[in-house]
Write an enzyme that holds these catalytic residues in place. Sequence first.
Site, PDB file in Angstrom:
ATOM      1  N   GLY A  10     -15.027  -3.955  -1.468  1.00 40.15           N
ATOM      2  CA  GLY A  10     -13.685  -4.120  -1.304  1.00 40.15           C
ATOM      3  C   GLY A  10     -13.713  -5.097   0.047  1.00 40.15           C
ATOM      4  O   GLY A  10     -12.235  -5.332   0.490  1.00 40.15           O
ATOM      5  N   ASN A  85     -11.691   1.076  -1.444  1.00 40.40           N
ATOM      6  CA  ASN A  85     -10.013   0.027  -1.467  1.00 40.40           C
ATOM      7  C   ASN A  85     -10.634  -0.942  -2.915  1.00 40.40           C
ATOM      8  O   ASN A  85      -9.705  -1.332  -2.779  1.00 40.40           O
ATOM      9  CB  ASN A  85     -10.518  -0.874  -0.589  1.00 40.40           C
ATOM     10  CG  ASN A  85     -10.071  -1.762  -0.621  1.00 40.40           C
ATOM     11  OD1 ASN A  85      -8.653  -2.026  -0.236  1.00 40.40           O
ATOM     12  ND2 ASN A  85     -10.818  -3.015  -0.650  1.00 40.40           N
ATOM     13  N   TYR A 150      -4.244  -1.473 -15.613  1.00 39.75           N
ATOM     14  CA  TYR A 150      -4.000  -0.753 -13.989  1.00 39.75           C
ATOM     15  C   TYR A 150      -3.131  -0.045 -13.588  1.00 39.75           C
ATOM     16  O   TYR A 150      -3.581   0.398 -12.724  1.00 39.75           O
ATOM     17  CB  TYR A 150      -3.383  -2.663 -13.207  1.00 39.75           C
ATOM     18  CG  TYR A 150      -3.621  -2.873 -11.721  1.00 39.75           C
ATOM     19  CD1 TYR A 150      -4.862  -2.943 -11.547  1.00 39.75           C
ATOM     20  CD2 TYR A 150      -2.578  -2.501 -10.801  1.00 39.75           C
ATOM     21  CE1 TYR A 150      -4.876  -3.329  -9.558  1.00 39.75           C
ATOM     22  CE2 TYR A 150      -2.573  -2.443  -9.486  1.00 39.75           C
ATOM     23  CZ  TYR A 150      -3.821  -2.607  -8.576  1.00 39.75           C
ATOM     24  OH  TYR A 150      -3.841  -2.417  -7.709  1.00 39.75           O
ATOM     25  N   ALA A 152      -2.308   2.865 -15.083  1.00 41.00           N
ATOM     26  CA  ALA A 152      -3.065   4.052 -16.096  1.00 41.00           C
ATOM     27  C   ALA A 152      -4.130   4.413 -14.755  1.00 41.00           C
ATOM     28  O   ALA A 152      -4.511   4.902 -14.253  1.00 41.00           O
ATOM     29  CB  ALA A 152      -3.828   4.036 -16.840  1.00 41.00           C
ATOM     30  N   LYS A 154      -4.381   3.644 -11.434  1.00 37.52           N
ATOM     31  CA  LYS A 154      -3.955   3.943 -10.065  1.00 37.52           C
ATOM     32  C   LYS A 154      -3.329   4.743 -10.329  1.00 37.52           C
ATOM     33  O   LYS A 154      -3.457   6.163  -9.132  1.00 37.52           O
ATOM     34  CB  LYS A 154      -3.342   2.398  -9.221  1.00 37.52           C
ATOM     35  CG  LYS A 154      -3.874   1.268  -9.262  1.00 37.52           C
ATOM     36  CD  LYS A 154      -5.032   1.740  -8.213  1.00 37.52           C
ATOM     37  CE  LYS A 154      -5.821   0.534  -7.264  1.00 37.52           C
ATOM     38  NZ  LYS A 154      -6.204   0.670  -6.364  1.00 37.52           N
ATOM     39  N   ILE A 182       2.271  -6.825   0.987  1.00 35.32           N
ATOM     40  CA  ILE A 182       1.555  -6.588   2.165  1.00 35.32           C
ATOM     41  C   ILE A 182       0.682  -8.520   2.281  1.00 35.32           C
ATOM     42  O   ILE A 182       0.805  -8.681   0.797  1.00 35.32           O
ATOM     43  CB  ILE A 182       0.051  -5.558   2.486  1.00 35.32           C
ATOM     44  CG1 ILE A 182       0.997  -4.664   2.634  1.00 35.32           C
ATOM     45  CG2 ILE A 182      -0.602  -6.058   3.827  1.00 35.32           C
ATOM     46  CD1 ILE A 182       1.779  -4.164   3.663  1.00 35.32           C
TER      47      ILE A 182
END
Length: 246
Positions: A10, A85, A150, A152, A154, A182
Amino acid sequence: MHKEFALVTGGTKGIGLGLSGRLVSLGYQVVALYRGDKESAAAAERAFGDGLRAVQADLADPDVVTAVADELATTYGAPKVLVNNAGRNIDRPFLDMSFDDWNRVIEANLSAPFYLTRALAPAMLAAGGGSVVNVAATTGIRPRLNGINYCASKAGLLHFTKCLALELAPTIRVNSLIPGMIDTEEMRTRFRTDEPYYREKLLEEIPQGRIGDVDMMADALEFLISEKASYITGQKLIVDGGQFMW
């Protein structure tokens, strides 16, 4: 002189592009893997010239990952730095979430780092080591609505980091890098930060009173892969202005 090789998934837009750019500036030969945005990939190659090569790959397919890893290892040798990433969001309420919604996010966010690191770790060990950095998420620690897949994935990536750090020590260090708010195009769209009301509400949650930028993430990456972090492994570094104090 042969440059050390760094691989960023990514790595052609958003935070990933910032991480790729910092690695180029540090003298690495960077390969940035991307899923489908050819326009961003071409722009990244133009921006960094010979220092960055963009390669399209479906990281959810283990056969594709193995083939890409073999080709890159043949061309550049073992990576000194591997940054997992790439990620994917498909948000739905739990009761509306399909099996496909679940599988696609788990494959991108958790299985892909396993496939790629598994493919490259033997060469990294044989070459004497390196650093793996997994870009996780605050939602891997604190849940949110409509993102069970998402969150779970991460959370799994955080524990994947710790297990990998145990198994690859002492030769390879493995850490997690976790972004807070960010400033990227995705964040501006998701949180509507171009609108004063939503921006102010968000800033109220951040003790430092400001939104971070991609360079701050790159600073953290630079530290984690440096000799200054040589005694750090299996840890998570959260770059969030104090928003999540875990």
